[in-house]
Scaffold this motif. Structure first.
Motif, PDB file in Angstrom:
ATOM      1  N   THR A  87      11.346  25.470  64.253  1.00 55.91           N
ATOM      2  CA  THR A  87      12.065  26.455  65.093  1.00 55.91           C
ATOM      3  C   THR A  87      11.080  27.127  66.040  1.00 55.91           C
ATOM      4  O   THR A  87       9.931  27.394  65.682  1.00 55.91           O
ATOM      5  N   CYS A  88      11.576  27.447  67.221  1.00 58.26           N
ATOM      6  CA  CYS A  88      10.779  28.138  68.239  1.00 58.26           C
ATOM      7  C   CYS A  88      10.040  29.339  67.636  1.00 58.26           C
ATOM      8  O   CYS A  88      10.633  30.176  66.961  1.00 58.26           O
ATOM      9  N   SER A  89       8.745  29.412  67.926  1.00 57.24           N
ATOM     10  CA  SER A  89       7.932  30.481  67.332  1.00 57.24           C
ATOM     11  C   SER A  89       8.332  31.862  67.854  1.00 57.24           C
ATOM     12  O   SER A  89       8.126  32.865  67.176  1.00 57.24           O
ATOM     13  N   MET A  90       8.919  31.929  69.057  1.00 55.98           N
ATOM     14  CA  MET A  90       9.340  33.235  69.576  1.00 55.98           C
ATOM     15  C   MET A  90      10.381  33.870  68.647  1.00 55.98           C
ATOM     16  O   MET A  90      10.277  35.034  68.266  1.00 55.98           O
ATOM     17  N   VAL A  91      11.358  33.079  68.274  1.00 54.61           N
ATOM     18  CA  VAL A  91      12.419  33.606  67.425  1.00 54.61           C
ATOM     19  C   VAL A  91      11.857  34.001  66.056  1.00 54.61           C
ATOM     20  O   VAL A  91      12.191  35.067  65.524  1.00 54.61           O
ATOM     21  N   LYS A  92      10.983  33.172  65.516  1.00 57.76           N
ATOM     22  CA  LYS A  92      10.443  33.480  64.191  1.00 57.76           C
ATOM     23  C   LYS A  92       9.625  34.777  64.213  1.00 57.76           C
ATOM     24  O   LYS A  92       9.715  35.598  63.301  1.00 57.76           O
ATOM     25  N   SER A 140      23.443  33.913  75.657  1.00 60.16           N
ATOM     26  CA  SER A 140      22.861  32.918  76.558  1.00 60.16           C
ATOM     27  C   SER A 140      21.409  32.683  76.173  1.00 60.16           C
ATOM     28  O   SER A 140      20.702  31.937  76.832  1.00 60.16           O
ATOM     29  N   GLY A 141      20.944  33.362  75.113  1.00 58.93           N
ATOM     30  CA  GLY A 141      19.601  33.076  74.610  1.00 58.93           C
ATOM     31  C   GLY A 141      19.543  31.619  74.196  1.00 58.93           C
ATOM     32  O   GLY A 141      19.314  30.731  74.987  1.00 58.93           O
ATOM     33  N   CYS A 142      19.822  31.329  72.955  1.00 54.13           N
ATOM     34  CA  CYS A 142      19.775  29.953  72.482  1.00 54.13           C
ATOM     35  C   CYS A 142      20.237  29.955  71.034  1.00 54.13           C
ATOM     36  O   CYS A 142      20.404  31.019  70.440  1.00 54.13           O
ATOM     37  N   GLU A 143      20.429  28.785  70.465  1.00 53.04           N
ATOM     38  CA  GLU A 143      20.918  28.695  69.082  1.00 53.04           C
ATOM     39  C   GLU A 143      20.002  29.391  68.080  1.00 53.04           C
ATOM     40  O   GLU A 143      20.474  30.151  67.238  1.00 53.04           O
ATOM     41  N   PRO A 144      18.668  29.156  68.142  1.00 51.21           N
ATOM     42  CA  PRO A 144      17.818  29.858  67.166  1.00 51.21           C
ATOM     43  C   PRO A 144      17.975  31.371  67.248  1.00 51.21           C
ATOM     44  O   PRO A 144      18.013  32.067  66.235  1.00 51.21           O
ATOM     45  N   TYR A 145      18.101  31.896  68.457  1.00 55.19           N
ATOM     46  CA  TYR A 145      18.284  33.348  68.583  1.00 55.19           C
ATOM     47  C   TYR A 145      19.643  33.766  68.008  1.00 55.19           C
ATOM     48  O   TYR A 145      19.764  34.809  67.360  1.00 55.19           O
ATOM     49  N   ASN A 146      20.672  32.959  68.251  1.00 49.39           N
ATOM     50  CA  ASN A 146      21.988  33.296  67.697  1.00 49.39           C
ATOM     51  C   ASN A 146      21.917  33.407  66.176  1.00 49.39           C
ATOM     52  O   ASN A 146      22.565  34.260  65.560  1.00 49.39           O
ATOM     53  N   GLY A 194       5.940  26.334  78.412  1.00 53.84           N
ATOM     54  CA  GLY A 194       7.072  26.665  77.541  1.00 53.84           C
ATOM     55  C   GLY A 194       6.610  26.668  76.098  1.00 53.84           C
ATOM     56  O   GLY A 194       5.467  26.307  75.788  1.00 53.84           O
ATOM     57  N   TYR A 195       7.520  27.089  75.223  1.00 53.15           N
ATOM     58  CA  TYR A 195       7.154  27.212  73.810  1.00 53.15           C
ATOM     59  C   TYR A 195       7.514  25.948  73.031  1.00 53.15           C
ATOM     60  O   TYR A 195       8.571  25.342  73.269  1.00 53.15           O
ATOM     61  N   ILE A 196       6.667  25.635  72.075  1.00 49.12           N
ATOM     62  CA  ILE A 196       6.939  24.512  71.180  1.00 49.12           C
ATOM     63  C   ILE A 196       8.281  24.774  70.494  1.00 49.12           C
ATOM     64  O   ILE A 196       8.532  25.880  70.017  1.00 49.12           O
ATOM     65  N   GLY A 197       9.136  23.779  70.464  1.00 53.76           N
ATOM     66  CA  GLY A 197      10.420  23.929  69.753  1.00 53.76           C
ATOM     67  C   GLY A 197      11.542  24.404  70.650  1.00 53.76           C
ATOM     68  O   GLY A 197      12.670  24.556  70.202  1.00 53.76           O
ATOM     69  N   CYS A 198      11.269  24.649  71.942  1.00 47.62           N
ATOM     70  CA  CYS A 198      12.335  25.119  72.835  1.00 47.62           C
ATOM     71  C   CYS A 198      12.876  23.944  73.648  1.00 47.62           C
ATOM     72  O   CYS A 198      12.248  23.497  74.602  1.00 47.62           O
ATOM     73  N   SER A 199      14.046  23.467  73.237  1.00 42.30           N
ATOM     74  CA  SER A 199      14.593  22.299  73.934  1.00 42.30           C
ATOM     75  C   SER A 199      15.059  22.674  75.342  1.00 42.30           C
ATOM     76  O   SER A 199      15.043  21.867  76.251  1.00 42.30           O
ATOM     77  N   TYR A 200      15.444  23.954  75.520  1.00 43.07           N
ATOM     78  CA  TYR A 200      15.966  24.370  76.836  1.00 43.07           C
ATOM     79  C   TYR A 200      14.881  24.289  77.894  1.00 43.07           C
ATOM     80  O   TYR A 200      15.036  23.667  78.944  1.00 43.07           O
ATOM     81  N   SER A 201      13.751  24.921  77.605  1.00 40.75           N
ATOM     82  CA  SER A 201      12.713  24.943  78.635  1.00 40.75           C
ATOM     83  C   SER A 201      12.097  23.554  78.799  1.00 40.75           C
ATOM     84  O   SER A 201      11.609  23.216  79.867  1.00 40.75           O
TER      85      SER A 201
HETATM   86  S1  SF4 Z   1      15.232  29.898  74.768  1.00 46.20           S
HETATM   87 FE1  SF4 Z   1      13.624  28.581  73.956  1.00 46.20          FE
HETATM   88  S2  SF4 Z   1      11.741  29.852  74.004  1.00 46.20           S
HETATM   89 FE2  SF4 Z   1      13.512  31.233  74.198  1.00 46.20          FE
HETATM   90  S3  SF4 Z   1      13.945  31.851  72.108  1.00 46.20           S
HETATM   91 FE3  SF4 Z   1      15.263  30.102  72.538  1.00 46.20          FE
HETATM   92  S4  SF4 Z   1      14.164  28.325  71.788  1.00 46.20           S
HETATM   93 FE4  SF4 Z   1      12.698  30.016  71.969  1.00 46.20          FE
END
Ligand code: SF4
Length: 411
Positions: free
Chosen positions: A106-111, A134-140, A357-364
């Motif tokens: 999982t994206c390190s930002m969310v963790k 509109s963040g992303c699934e891990p944030y949800n 971009g961050y490891i684990g972020c499919s969006y970026s």
């Molecule tokens: S958009 Fe990408 S970088 Fe931002 S929190 Fe979600 S997975 Fe992480």
């Protein structure tokens, strides 16, 4: 102008984000304005938490888009949750993975953010979160988890303009976004209404600051090394969005910076050797990357978040905010951000683009690949970097790639 300064700390020895900021303040000892901006960045989260404990409303949020303008008009401090990444370490990854079962990838930002909320739960600090789907699934997933730990979470809906959306579809989006802002106001104040005159004051402030930051960016072309990479990225990507929680102080520091840059003598030798770069990513918490850019002779003169358009002051304020969102780089589809990057490359005659971009972020990852192909076809050099969000020194591999890229452009 480049200053030869003997610094107390060797940047190679720095291991924590807070140390990078201290180092950067020392490296800018000739500029009270930049030092002040770095102090404001340093004190953003602690200052907001102090203000909250003293009785001032504050909430965790993404602190960009419509949120800061709306919140300041309601007397609430918007606190960018991502800024807590600076206080995180490997231990925070373990909290997220072991306590909350976040998969390792999982994206390190969310963790980081979840672990920081975990540590702060029921400590008497800010306990409301404005989430944004509109963040992303891990944030949800993160919002749902922290609700169970006593946080009051309100989630507003996705803000997204597809690449072909205009006409009636765009008008529907504008109406929808106005409704979203009223929902947030209701959650915060109990009334589904805003104070239009206060909102107009905040829009005027934002327009003033967008203009002033444009002026800073223009002045930096003649003084490319005066404000180093970490300082400009924090000022533009964070400060311009939310003023580090202190709007008046932020504006005073920007005014002072304009004065300093206007008075600074021009160094022709520096101008001949500068390697103008455009940064196409978020802030990133691996601050050592910025140091590597500076040391290799690069200057981040253009950024994805460069002030693009002003708010229309001839419209009712909620409509003005909604239209500004859909007219700018974060409107949704990657093509809007690409337009800003492209215009920055042209404006600066940039030698290269750094995609981060961050490891684990499919969006970026998808966006970065799209930008890379676009600039590659235009013959503009790009490097595509993946970093992590937790505190600590960047990996040697990322640093080597940054240095090699800038040195290649210099050759
Ligand atoms: S958009 Fe990408 S970088 Fe931002 S929190 Fe979600 S997975 Fe992480």
């Amino acid at each position: 102008m480049t200053r030869a300064i003997a610094l107390a700390q060797d940047p190679e020895d720095i291991r924590a984000q807070k140390e990078y900021i201290a180092y950067s303040k020392e490296a800018h000892s000739y500029s009270p304005a930049i030092q002040r901006l770095l102090e404001l960045s340093e004190d953003y989260v602690p200052g907001a938490e102090r203000a909250f404990k003293a009785g001032k409303p504050a909430i965790w949020c993404q602190a960009n888009g419509f949120v800061p303008v709306l919140l300041y008009s309601l007397g609430v401090i918007p606190v960018a949750a991502g800024e807590m990444g600076r206080y995180s370490a490997k231990e925070d990854m373990l909290i997220a993975e072991d306590t909350y079962q976040f998969p390792v990838e999982t994206c390190s930002m969310v963790k980081c953010v979840v672990a920081q909320w975990h540590k702060r739960a029921k400590t008497g600090t800010i306990n409301r979160i404005l989430a944004n789907s509109s963040g992303c699934e891990p944030y949800n997933m993160a919002w749902e988890i922290v609700k169970k730990h006593g946080y009051d979470v309100f989630s507003n809906e996705i803000i997204y303009r597809g690449p072909t959306v205009k006409g009636e579809r765009l008008e529907q989006l504008v109406k929808f976004t106005i409704g979203q802002m009223l929902d947030v106001a209701e959650w915060l104040t109990g009334k589904r209404a805003v104070d239009e005159s206060r909102l107009k004051v905040e829009i005027a402030r934002k327009n003033r600051l967008l203009g002033k930051l444009r002026q800073v960016l223009e002045l930096r072309r003649a003084h490319p090394f005066y404000m180093k990479s970490l300082a400009i990225i924090l000022t533009l990507n964070v400060g311009l969005n939310n003023y580090f929680g202190k709007p008046e102080e932020f504006e005073r520091a920007i005014d002072e910076l304009i004065l300093e840059l206007t008075k600074a003598p021009i160094n022709e030798k520096e101008l001949q050797k500068v390697i103008a770069l455009v940064w196409a990513g978020g802030v990133g918490q691996e601050f050592g990357i910025y140091e590597a850019i500076d040391q290799a002779g690069g200057a981040l003169l253009g950024l994805r978040s460069v002030p693009f358009r002003l708010y229309r002051q001839d419209l009712p304020p909620l409509e003005s905010i909604a239209r500004w969102i859909y007219d700018n780089s974060n409107a949704g589809a990657g093509v809007y951000a690409r337009e800003v990057l492209d215009s920055e490359v042209e404006r600066l005659k940039a030698r290269g683009v750094i995609l981060y971009g961050y490891i684990g972020c499919s969006y970026s990852t998808v966006n970065r690949e799209m930008f890379r192909r676009f600039f590659h076809e235009k013959g503009v050099a790009c490097v595509n970097l993946e970093g992590s969000f937790q505190t600590g020194a960047p990996t040697g591999q990322v640093l080597t790639r940054v240095k090699a890229f800038v040195e290649m452009l210099a050759a």
